[in-house]
Write a protein that holds these residues in place. Structure first.
Motif, mmCIF file in Angstrom:
data_model
loop_
_atom_site.group_PDB
_atom_site.id
_atom_site.type_symbol
_atom_site.label_atom_id
_atom_site.label_comp_id
_atom_site.label_asym_id
_atom_site.label_seq_id
_atom_site.Cartn_x
_atom_site.Cartn_y
_atom_site.Cartn_z
ATOM 1 N N ALA A 14 -0.987 -0.342 -6.812
ATOM 2 C CA ALA A 14 0.628 -0.057 -7.213
ATOM 3 C C ALA A 14 0.980 -1.422 -7.871
ATOM 4 O O ALA A 14 0.385 -2.573 -7.574
ATOM 5 C CB ALA A 14 1.388 -0.278 -5.923
ATOM 6 N N ARG B 135 6.607 -0.628 0.067
ATOM 7 C CA ARG B 135 5.312 0.026 -0.851
ATOM 8 C C ARG B 135 4.965 1.233 -0.460
ATOM 9 O O ARG B 135 4.965 1.778 0.694
ATOM 10 C CB ARG B 135 4.492 -1.050 -0.440
ATOM 11 N N PHE C 92 -1.776 -4.075 -4.418
ATOM 12 C CA PHE C 92 -0.484 -4.331 -5.082
ATOM 13 C C PHE C 92 -0.508 -5.546 -5.727
ATOM 14 O O PHE C 92 -0.946 -6.427 -5.417
ATOM 15 C CB PHE C 92 0.617 -4.448 -4.015
#
Length: 124
Positions: free
Chosen positions: A88, A98, A104
Motif C-alpha cells: 500500500a 491501513r 506500506f
C-alpha cells in the motif's frame, strides 16, 4: 530450460496521478518488473480478474471509483488472489486505517525504498 532470469515478474500498479504513475512505473521497469498500470481499484480489479496472478500489487489507497482500501479487501476475499503480496502507498503519513497489506510506502519514496518493500513481500 527456464532460469530465474527468464521469469517475468509482473506488478499491478494502481495510481490515479499520471505523473506519479509514470515515475513509479519507470522505477519498477528499471529494477526488472513488467508493469500493468491501473488508474484506480476498479481498473486493477479487471486486470486481476483476467490476467495471470501478479508478483505483487502496488496500490495507492486513495483512488476514484474503487479505493485502494476496497481493492485490498476484495483481493483478500478472493481465494485465487488472497496470497498476492500487496504494497500500500499513500501521501498521508502512516495511516491508522491501513489495509491488510504486507508493506506500506509513504509517497514520495525512493527506488531503494521501493526495492526494499518488494523484497519484504517476496516479489523480488
Amino acid at each position: 530450460m527456464e532460469t530465474a532470469g527468464n521469469v517475468v515478474r509482473r506488478v499491478i500498479l494502481v495510481e490515479d496521478d499520471p505523473g506519479m504513475r509514470e515515475a513509479i512505473r519507470a522505477l519498477l521497469v528499471r529494477v526488472g518488473y513488467q508493469v500493468a498500470p491501473a488508474v484506480d481499484g476498479a481498473e486493477a480489479w479487471e486486470l486481476l480478474a483476467r490476467g495471470p496472478r501478479p508478483a505483487a500489487v502496488l496500490v495507492d489507497l486513495y483512488t476514484p471509483r474503487m479505493t485502494g482500501h476496497d481493492l485490498v479487501a476484495r483481493i483478500r476475499r478472493t481465494p485465487r488472489l488472497a496470497v498476492v503480496p500487496i504494497i500500500a502507498m499513500s501521501g498521508e503519513r502512516a495511516s491508522r486505517d491501513r489495509p491488510a497489506a504486507e508493506a506500506f510506502l509513504e509517497k514520495p519514496f525512493s527506488r531503494e525504498q521501493l526495492e526494499w518493500a518488494l523484497e519484504q513481500v517476496g516479489a523480488d
